[in-house]
Enzyme design. Structure first.
Site, PDB file in Angstrom:
ATOM      1  N   ASP A   1      20.818 -18.008  20.494  1.00  0.00           N
ATOM      2  CA  ASP A   1      21.425 -18.920  21.088  1.00  0.00           C
ATOM      3  C   ASP A   1      21.128 -18.659  22.711  1.00  0.00           C
ATOM      4  O   ASP A   1      21.435 -17.454  23.047  1.00  0.00           O
ATOM      5  CB  ASP A   1      23.072 -18.752  21.039  1.00  0.00           C
ATOM      6  CG  ASP A   1      24.050 -19.942  21.743  1.00  0.00           C
ATOM      7  OD1 ASP A   1      24.055 -19.629  22.835  1.00  0.00           O
ATOM      8  OD2 ASP A   1      24.313 -21.030  21.133  1.00  0.00           O
TER       9      ASP A   1
ATOM     10  N   GLU B   1      21.535 -25.897  21.630  1.00  0.00           N
ATOM     11  CA  GLU B   1      20.805 -24.669  22.379  1.00  0.00           C
ATOM     12  C   GLU B   1      20.708 -23.797  21.063  1.00  0.00           C
ATOM     13  O   GLU B   1      20.018 -22.307  21.609  1.00  0.00           O
ATOM     14  CB  GLU B   1      21.368 -23.939  23.766  1.00  0.00           C
ATOM     15  CG  GLU B   1      22.676 -23.078  23.387  1.00  0.00           C
ATOM     16  CD  GLU B   1      23.685 -24.372  23.597  1.00  0.00           C
ATOM     17  OE1 GLU B   1      24.995 -23.639  24.073  1.00  0.00           O
ATOM     18  OE2 GLU B   1      23.567 -25.357  23.401  1.00  0.00           O
TER      19      GLU B   1
END
Length: 312
Positions: free
Chosen positions: A190, A233
């Protein structure tokens, strides 16, 4: 009314078929013992549409053996096509069908390879014992289907696999790991504080960063079976035949690469970091359990200060 002789009937049939815009081939069976069904037919007629669309005439493809040799120049692909056709014919006959068909990728007389849907008559009641084979050019349709399939499994922003595809890949990898008892690791990563990029520099810049990071992951994790944009993300990486120690080393390499990169997008310079969670698949574990464990490992990395790798 005068009855037509067989030769006259055949000539009339050939003349009529020349008006049909679909490629048509008439073939005749030869009684040859010990020969496979795909190699003992001679060709008697090709209509104008066949010659125009496929680019071959009767002298170039006088029989079915010449057909396979010509349209499948690669010997391995040719053998596969012959086996597939024999299988299709056998299954159709077992079901009591009078025709058999399959879709195949063949070389035309121009040298171009195109997709055709081929349907062949298996039984005939006419006096000349001619079987009708029709061929329909489905090349554009096949390309459209392939593109739709690709898009359904691809994240359009990054070009990586999407969630749907990697779940399928991961399920198959888990089954293989259970069969072979081979190691399987999964990584979830992430981009840290990604929301700040969107808030401070705009979503176009954020999208650009996602594409750059996706490219870095692809280039630096080439041993991965699949890399996907999991959502937002987050990215998911499947590592088959990779032990946890090696997976951990790869995660550290990726983390260091991201941290050392000077990102430039829309005139902005920024430094990024990523957090990584990595787990090893446990035999007979469910997909949901595996994904929950790797998600938990990622959040341990984020809650522990980010820009780090957590192995579970």
């Amino acid at each position: 009314m005068r009855r037509l002789f067989p030769e006259e009937s055949e000539a009339l049939l050939f003349k009529t078929l020349n008006y049909i815009p679909i490629p048509i081939l008439l073939s005749e069976a030869l009684a040859v013992e010990g020969r496979r069904p795909s190699t003992h037919r001679i060709h008697r007629f090709m209509n104008h549409a066949f010659v125009e669309q496929l680019g071959y005439n009767l002298s170039e493809i006088p029989n079915i053996a010449a057909w396979f040799d010509t349209v499948y120049p690669d010997p391995i692909i040719r053998e596969q096509a012959m086996l597939e056709w024999d299988s299709v014919v056998y299954e159709s006959e077992q079901q009591g069908l009078s025709t058999a068909g399959f879709k195949t990728f063949i070389r035309c007389g121009t040298g171009q390879f195109r997709w055709f849907l081929i349907n062949a008559q298996l039984t005939t009641e006419n006096q000349s014992n001619l079987n009708i084979v029709t061929m329909r050019d489905v090349h554009q349709l096949q390309l459209l289907l392939e593109e739709n399939e690709r898009q359904s499994k691809t994240d359009l922003l990054t070009g990586l696999a999407n969630r749907r595809q990697i779940e399928d890949v991961l399920a198959a990898a888990m089954a293989k790991s259970d069969r072979t008892q081979s190691s399987l690791c999964v990584v979830m990563c992430d981009i840290d504080f990604f929301k700040n990029i969107n808030d401070n520099f705009g979503h176009l810049c954020g999208d650009d960063v996602l594409k750059i990071v996706a490219s870095q992951l692809q280039h630096s994790a080439q041993a991965a079976t699949c890399i996907a944009r999991w959502g937002g993300e987050e990215f998911l990486i499947v590592l088959e035949h990779v032990v946890p120690e090696s997976a951990g080393v790869l995660c550290e390499q990726l983390r260091g690469l991201i941290a050392a990169t000077d990102y430039q997008s829309y005139g902005q310079h920024m430094q990024l970091t990523m957090s990584f969670g990595c787990v090893q698949y446990q035999a007979n574990e469910s997909l949901q359990s595996l994904l929950c464990r790797v998600d938990k490992a990622l959040y341990q990395a984020k809650n522990g200060g980010r820009n780090q790798v957590v192995m579970d």
